[in-house]
Enzyme design. Structure first.
Site, PDB file in Angstrom:
ATOM      1  N   HIS A 162       0.950   2.922   4.597  1.00 39.69           N
ATOM      2  CA  HIS A 162       0.403   2.910   3.047  1.00 39.69           C
ATOM      3  C   HIS A 162      -0.801   1.674   2.884  1.00 39.69           C
ATOM      4  O   HIS A 162      -1.710   1.906   2.308  1.00 39.69           O
ATOM      5  CB  HIS A 162       1.382   2.782   2.159  1.00 39.69           C
ATOM      6  CG  HIS A 162       2.099   3.940   2.074  1.00 39.69           C
ATOM      7  ND1 HIS A 162       3.584   3.966   2.199  1.00 39.69           N
ATOM      8  CD2 HIS A 162       2.195   5.283   1.623  1.00 39.69           C
ATOM      9  CE1 HIS A 162       4.342   5.031   2.187  1.00 39.69           C
ATOM     10  NE2 HIS A 162       3.364   5.976   1.668  1.00 39.69           N
ATOM     11  N   LEU A 165       6.696   1.772   0.347  1.00 40.01           N
ATOM     12  CA  LEU A 165       5.512   1.602   1.009  1.00 40.01           C
ATOM     13  C   LEU A 165       5.916   0.953   2.525  1.00 40.01           C
ATOM     14  O   LEU A 165       6.704   0.037   2.642  1.00 40.01           O
ATOM     15  CB  LEU A 165       4.760   0.615   0.136  1.00 40.01           C
ATOM     16  CG  LEU A 165       4.294   1.302  -1.256  1.00 40.01           C
ATOM     17  CD1 LEU A 165       3.349   0.303  -1.778  1.00 40.01           C
ATOM     18  CD2 LEU A 165       3.513   2.602  -1.254  1.00 40.01           C
TER      19      LEU A 165
END
Ligand code: AMP
Length: 281
Positions: free
Chosen positions: A37, A33
């Site tokens: 995100h 991530l």
């Protein structure tokens, strides 16, 4: 934050949430991530009481086995980022949980899947379609958040939701970029410092192409100049640069009043494949 690895645990939790009239937002990811995100998580948190972030590196959407093996994985860091963002649920299933038996269904999305990513990565959108369908069935979110960074994926999910009557509302979120303009991507983690500097050229050239189009330079000329530019830098290998209608994803001959057009690029930097796009409304 609750971390669930099985569908039954996840559904037990969501049933209780729904019983309490809580709305549910889904952010589907493959992990590693980054702030891009997290911007989807934040958008979901602003509109839903419960946000589920799935982290699943879906093998069926990788047409290149080496890309799957090399795909960055950082589960502990991912969970820490999600906790910090205030996400309520992380769903981190094993492949055997998502695919208890191999998936046989083939999804054909027609013309929108026959160009660009669909053409370069055979089977990719079938894999995306199946895994997104599974997640929508398992979670039954009120809203599902997807990034414009993957413009063609957005078109696929839009069609999936329409054709299969999923009740989720699709929310499309803008592309987050590094200061250099480079679109944030999990795959950027595989780039060296030197390559990261070169990668910034992708956005710069896209932005330049957009300005050229707006100033009246013809589409073939703009395409030729992008191709010539990247062909003379040995570290790059251009997969495609296309100027397409934003909805149909088919090539356009020129800009027309009232039509949204997308400039889409896929390019290898070393052995890392990067994609980006800019839209002209
Ligand atoms: P991925 O983990 O690459 O499958 O991405 C999960 C979701 O995050 C997808 O909907 C992507 O479009 C979205 N996403 C990836 N990169 C960005 C970015 N730089 N800005 C906004 N959304 C992104």
């Amino acid at each position: 934050m609750h971390v669930f690895t099985t569908v039954s645990e996840l559904q037990g939790y969501l049933q209780a949430a729904r019983f309490n009239n809580q709305s549910v937002g889904l952010v589907a990811t493959m992990g590693a991530l980054h702030r891009g995100h997290i911007s989807l998580i934040e958008a979901a948190l602003s509109e839903n009481e419960v946000v589920v972030c799935s982290i699943f590196v879906n093998p069926t959407q990788f047409n290149n086995p080496e890309d799957l093996v090399k795909y960055p994985r950082s589960e502990q860091e991912d969970l820490a980022l999600l906790r910090k963002a205030g996400c309520q649920v992380a769903f981190v299933p094993l492949v055997s949980e998502m695919y208890p038996t191999p998936s046989i269904l083939q999804m054909d999305f027609g013309p929108i899947a026959q160009v660009m990513e669909g053409k370069s990565r055979p089977g990719h959108f079938n894999g995306v379609g199946v895994v997104v369908s599974k997640l929508l069935h398992m979670i039954m979110p009120d809203r599902a958040y997807f990034g414009q960074k993957d413009l063609q994926q957005v078109a696929i999910v839009e069609q999936l939701i329409r054709d299969l009557s999923f009740s989720a509302q699709l929310v499309v979120c803008p592309t987050l970029r590094e200061e250099s303009g480079l679109a944030m991507s999990s795959r950027n983690k595989r780039l060296s410092d030197e390559e990261l500097k070169l990668a910034a050229l992708i956005y710069q050239k896209l932005a330049e192409a957009k300005n050229q189009l707006l100033s009246g330079i013809s589409i073939p000329q703009v395409i030729a100049s992008i191709e010539a530019y990247f062909n003379q830098i040995p570290e790059f290998r251009l997969d495609y640069f296309e100027i397409v209608d934003r909805e149909t994803l088919q090539r356009v001959e020129g800009l027309a009043e009232g039509q949204s057009v997308a400039l889409c690029i896929a390019i290898y930097l070393g052995d890392v494949r990067l994609i980006d796009n800019l839209v002209i409304d």
